[in-house]
Structure formats: C-alpha cells, structure tokens
Design a protein around this motif. Structure first.
Motif, short mmCIF file in Angstrom:
data_model
loop_
_atom_site.label_atom_id
_atom_site.label_comp_id
_atom_site.label_asym_id
_atom_site.label_seq_id
_atom_site.Cartn_x
_atom_site.Cartn_y
_atom_site.Cartn_z
N TRP A 269 -3.79 -2.95 -4.85
CA TRP A 269 -4.26 -4.51 -4.58
C TRP A 269 -5.00 -5.20 -3.34
CZ3 TRP A 269 0.42 -5.83 -8.25
CH2 TRP A 269 0.23 -5.63 -9.60
N GLU A 270 -3.61 -5.01 -2.62
CA GLU A 270 -4.11 -4.76 -0.50
C GLU A 270 -5.09 -4.65 -0.44
OE1 GLU A 270 -2.35 -5.32 3.32
OE2 GLU A 270 -0.96 -4.23 2.26
N TYR A 271 -5.68 -3.68 -0.43
CA TYR A 271 -6.87 -2.83 -0.19
C TYR A 271 -8.42 -3.93 -1.24
CZ TYR A 271 -10.80 0.38 -0.22
OH TYR A 271 -12.02 1.65 0.40
N MET A 272 -7.62 -4.38 -2.56
CA MET A 272 -9.26 -5.17 -2.56
C MET A 272 -9.62 -6.01 -2.98
SD MET A 272 -10.79 -2.35 -4.57
CE MET A 272 -11.64 -3.72 -5.56
N ALA A 273 -8.41 -6.93 -1.93
CA ALA A 273 -7.71 -8.90 -2.07
C ALA A 273 -8.88 -9.08 -0.60
CB ALA A 273 -6.95 -8.15 -1.48
N ASP A 274 -9.85 -8.47 -0.64
CA ASP A 274 -11.15 -9.18 -0.06
C ASP A 274 -12.12 -8.80 -1.00
OD1 ASP A 274 -11.18 -6.54 0.42
OD2 ASP A 274 -12.94 -6.40 2.14
N ILE A 275 -12.22 -8.74 -1.23
CA ILE A 275 -13.08 -8.91 -2.82
C ILE A 275 -13.45 -9.80 -3.90
CG2 ILE A 275 -14.34 -7.10 -1.18
CD1 ILE A 275 -14.44 -4.89 -3.45
N SER B 64 -1.46 -14.25 -4.76
CA SER B 64 -0.44 -14.42 -3.49
C SER B 64 0.35 -13.75 -3.51
CB SER B 64 0.11 -15.26 -3.86
OG SER B 64 1.28 -15.77 -4.23
N ASP B 65 0.81 -12.35 -4.91
CA ASP B 65 0.58 -11.15 -4.27
C ASP B 65 -0.33 -10.03 -4.10
OD1 ASP B 65 0.22 -10.82 -6.58
OD2 ASP B 65 2.17 -9.97 -7.90
N ASN B 66 -1.27 -10.66 -4.28
CA ASN B 66 -2.51 -9.78 -3.90
C ASN B 66 -2.92 -8.85 -5.22
OD1 ASN B 66 -3.15 -10.17 -1.25
ND2 ASN B 66 -2.19 -8.17 -0.82
N SER B 67 -2.35 -9.28 -6.50
CA SER B 67 -2.85 -8.55 -8.12
C SER B 67 -3.75 -9.29 -8.34
CB SER B 67 -1.62 -8.70 -8.28
OG SER B 67 -1.18 -10.85 -8.74
N LYS C 135 5.61 1.80 -20.02
CA LYS C 135 5.72 2.64 -18.73
C LYS C 135 4.09 1.26 -17.99
CE LYS C 135 6.57 6.96 -19.76
NZ LYS C 135 6.12 8.93 -20.15
N PHE C 136 4.13 0.70 -18.88
CA PHE C 136 2.46 -0.02 -18.15
C PHE C 136 2.85 -0.72 -18.08
CE2 PHE C 136 -1.01 -3.42 -19.35
CZ PHE C 136 -2.10 -2.19 -18.13
N ALA C 137 4.03 -1.52 -18.45
CA ALA C 137 4.17 -2.51 -17.76
C ALA C 137 5.01 -2.56 -16.38
CB ALA C 137 5.47 -3.15 -19.13
N GLN C 138 5.10 -1.83 -16.03
CA GLN C 138 5.91 -1.44 -15.16
C GLN C 138 5.06 -0.97 -13.59
OE1 GLN C 138 8.68 2.60 -15.13
NE2 GLN C 138 9.60 1.45 -16.89
N ILE C 139 3.53 -0.93 -13.80
CA ILE C 139 2.60 -0.40 -12.75
C ILE C 139 2.49 -1.47 -11.80
CG2 ILE C 139 0.10 -0.37 -12.35
CD1 ILE C 139 -0.24 0.99 -15.17
N PRO C 140 2.98 -2.57 -12.36
CA PRO C 140 2.91 -4.17 -10.83
C PRO C 140 3.86 -3.23 -9.59
CG PRO C 140 2.20 -5.18 -13.10
CD PRO C 140 2.80 -3.26 -13.47
N SER C 141 4.50 -2.59 -10.59
CA SER C 141 6.03 -2.78 -9.24
C SER C 141 5.77 -1.35 -8.59
CB SER C 141 7.02 -2.71 -9.48
OG SER C 141 7.58 -1.79 -11.17
N HIS C 142 5.31 -0.62 -8.78
CA HIS C 142 4.22 0.61 -7.93
C HIS C 142 4.38 0.47 -6.22
CE1 HIS C 142 3.34 4.37 -7.47
NE2 HIS C 142 4.28 4.75 -8.22
N PRO C 143 4.82 0.70 -5.40
CA PRO C 143 3.78 1.04 -4.52
C PRO C 143 2.64 0.80 -3.83
CG PRO C 143 5.72 1.98 -4.18
CD PRO C 143 5.97 1.41 -6.15
N VAL C 144 1.97 2.46 -4.49
CA VAL C 144 0.35 3.13 -4.83
C VAL C 144 -0.50 1.56 -5.34
CG1 VAL C 144 0.12 3.79 -6.50
CG2 VAL C 144 -0.66 4.45 -5.17
#
Length: 104
Positions: free
Chosen positions: A77-83, A88-91, A63-72
């Motif tokens: 990650w997009e929200y945090m990418a600037d800091i 390249s995928d914002n992770s 279940k934990f391994a599925q987190i990166p594919s979830h839209p939320v």
C-alpha cells in the motif's frame, strides 16, 4: 466460494505505472493472497474516469479479512500510495460493490 467486487480510483495519468507495478507484483503479495484463499482476482480500469474495478473470489472470509493487518500488504500500500487515492494508513480508498446479477 464468495464473489466480491470493489472499486478504487487511480490518479490521472498513472494507468501505465499502475499496470507496470501489477505486472511486477511482488511474490510475497501473490503468496499472501493465495494463502488468504483469494483466486480469480482481476482489476479493470475505466480510462475515462480513472476508476479501478476489481473482482475476486474468496473461500474463507475470515482469512481474507486478515490481509490488511499483514506487513507485506502495508508495504504494498505504501508503494502504491503515490498513484491512487488512499486513506491515511495508505490503504486504497475502496468501495465494496453490491452483487445484483450473476450468470454462471
């Protein structure tokens, strides 16, 4: 229960913003983490190096391994990418840490 640890890196001067965003962590991110069997999740900051150190417990690694594919999480990650350092995928650029000692 699996105990995990990892490190990430914050951009210099972004510690207060990182804390603010996590103080206001979105409810859907919290729920996703709980649904993915994450508990006891803590993040610490080394202010000298800007390294973030995270520890967490996970019951179900599948279940934990599925987190990166979830839209939320992708939105988070997009929200945090600037800091913080990101891929390249914002992770977050992160490194799993090896467990070498544990005292219960």
């Amino acid at each position: 229960m699996h105990r995990l640890a990892l490190k990430m890196k914050l951009h210099a001067g972004k510690a207060a913003e990182y804390k603010r965003r996590h103080d206001e962590l979105w409810d859907d991110v919290k729920q996703l983490l709980k649904d993915s069997t994450v508990s006891d999740y803590s993040i610490f900051l080394d202010e000298e190096t800007h390294i973030l150190f995270a520890t967490l417990k996970v019951k179900d690694l599948d279940k934990f391994a599925q987190i990166p594919s979830h839209p939320v999480i992708k939105r988070w990650w997009e929200y945090m990418a600037d800091i913080m350092e990101t891929n390249s995928d914002n992770s977050p650029v992160s490194m799993d840490l090896k467990d070498v000692f544990y005292l219960a």
